[in-house]
Design an enzyme around this catalytic site. Sequence first.
Site, PDB file in Angstrom:
ATOM      1  N   LYS A 134      -7.520  -2.149   6.309  1.00  0.00           N
ATOM      2  CA  LYS A 134      -7.812  -2.655   4.952  1.00  0.00           C
ATOM      3  C   LYS A 134      -6.884  -3.796   4.560  1.00  0.00           C
ATOM      4  O   LYS A 134      -7.292  -4.764   3.931  1.00  0.00           O
ATOM      5  CB  LYS A 134      -7.704  -1.509   3.933  1.00  0.00           C
ATOM      6  N   ASP A 187     -14.016   2.574   6.990  1.00  0.00           N
ATOM      7  CA  ASP A 187     -12.960   3.425   6.431  1.00  0.00           C
ATOM      8  C   ASP A 187     -13.522   4.317   5.328  1.00  0.00           C
ATOM      9  O   ASP A 187     -13.179   5.491   5.237  1.00  0.00           O
ATOM     10  CB  ASP A 187     -11.807   2.579   5.881  1.00  0.00           C
ATOM     11  N   HIS A 225       0.857  -1.183   0.000  1.00  0.00           N
ATOM     12  CA  HIS A 225       0.000   0.000   0.000  1.00  0.00           C
ATOM     13  C   HIS A 225       0.893   1.232   0.000  1.00  0.00           C
ATOM     14  O   HIS A 225       1.945   1.241   0.630  1.00  0.00           O
ATOM     15  CB  HIS A 225      -0.861  -0.008   1.272  1.00  0.00           C
ATOM     16  N   SER A 269      -6.581   3.314   9.214  1.00  0.00           N
ATOM     17  CA  SER A 269      -7.243   3.215   7.907  1.00  0.00           C
ATOM     18  C   SER A 269      -6.521   2.192   7.015  1.00  0.00           C
ATOM     19  O   SER A 269      -7.135   1.265   6.464  1.00  0.00           O
ATOM     20  CB  SER A 269      -7.244   4.602   7.235  1.00  0.00           C
TER      21      SER A 269
HETATM   22  N1  URA Z   1      -4.372   5.924   2.388  1.00  0.00           N
HETATM   23  C1  URA Z   1      -5.375   5.292   3.055  1.00  0.00           C
HETATM   24  O1  URA Z   1      -5.867   4.256   2.612  1.00  0.00           O
HETATM   25  N2  URA Z   1      -5.795   5.811   4.206  1.00  0.00           N
HETATM   26  C2  URA Z   1      -5.290   6.937   4.732  1.00  0.00           C
HETATM   27  O2  URA Z   1      -5.734   7.349   5.790  1.00  0.00           O
HETATM   28  C3  URA Z   1      -4.259   7.596   4.036  1.00  0.00           C
HETATM   29  C4  URA Z   1      -3.816   7.062   2.848  1.00  0.00           C
END
Ligand code: URA
Length: 408
Positions: A186, A160, A81, A182
């Site tokens: 995920k 989220d 990510h 967040s």
């Molecule tokens: N990317 C995300 O998925 N969440 C955030 O809070 C910041 C960047």
Amino acid sequence: MILDIINKKRLGKELTYQELDKIFNGYLNGDVYDYQMSSLLMAICINGMTDEEIFALTKIFIDSGDTLDFSDIPGIKVDKHSTGGIGDKTTLVIAPIVASCGIPVIKMSGRGLGYTGGTIDKLESIPGYRIDLSDEEILKQVHDINLVVTGQTAYLVPMDKAIYALRDVTATVSSIPLIASSIMSKKIAGGADKILIDIKVGNGALLQTKEEAKKLSELMIKIGEVYHREVRTIISDMNVPLGKSIGNSLEVLEAMDVLQGKEKDNNFVDLCYDLASDMISMGLNISKDEAREMALQKIKDGSAYQKFLDMVSYQKGKIEKIKVSDKTHAIKAPTSGVLKKIHALELGKISLALGAGKENMDDKIDYTVGIQLHKLVGDAIKKGDVLATLYVNKKLPEVPIDKIFTIE
Ligand code: URA
């Protein structure tokens, strides 16, 4: 009482799991109003959260929706990510490289935020490309070709989605505890065994200092420990845009060039190899140096590029139909010298003004517009050289050349 919870955080005190659960789930159920949640988010932004609060919040986020289980698929599933940047199309390159090394990659990507583009928007610039695969389709595709890049389902961490939309419009995006919960919720709900996070720092990123990035990194590693997930982080520069293109179709085309070995030695290519090496090293339990060799080989022998093409055709994309606007505008150097800086945020603003991203929720993205850089940091420049080409459809935005390019 909701007011007592907000007040407690305003005073900088630690909230219990029950208090966090009450207000966050209350928000998702419609019992807590936007203005109350905004107030709490701002109190969190200003006063921070303890580790215990962050672990509790991450759990509440995960529990708000489905958790995916890919344990039937053999191999270590590694997810990656990025906290988001300008010209960041790394997923398009590294996911096929990693998959071509025999590691299953199931990537659920997001859309753009503010000035930063999202992988899903980029993939949608390929006519026909499907980002709404069902769980069965995902499993079949991973089984067949080891690689899926699709959108997040509505059932994955719905909390989220709701909180992020509110953060986006209440200046509460850059809170380290909120970013950590967040992202980590995920990744954990998404079924990854191991997680790599690219934390961006600079004017084109959510975080502005290395200290903040280090704090976020430590926090994500700690959350990973709670869930028995190995987490690695890379802190990378986002003062300069990544690579040569910004804008959806243009970025897909650039990623294809990198996959075909046509692009070498720029900040984007370097970051791709760095991230891919970490993912391969985690997925195969080998050293990062060995992993890097493998990544280079997969580019050289064409298998990473073939993996990308396979993914596109499995997801019904017609890569030959990808389009960039035929209306262009050249940006020329006002002076001679060496290109010292390219300001990521300023280019992000232009890209948004061209229509490559959304300024308002219901705007439509124009996939064909964007910016192509012809000169990169360190290049010698002669007055009148074309620094960049803008691909335009609607009105040409104002381009503050001196703010974007520093030539000395
Ligand atoms: N990317 C995300 O998925 N969440 C955030 O809070 C910041 C960047």
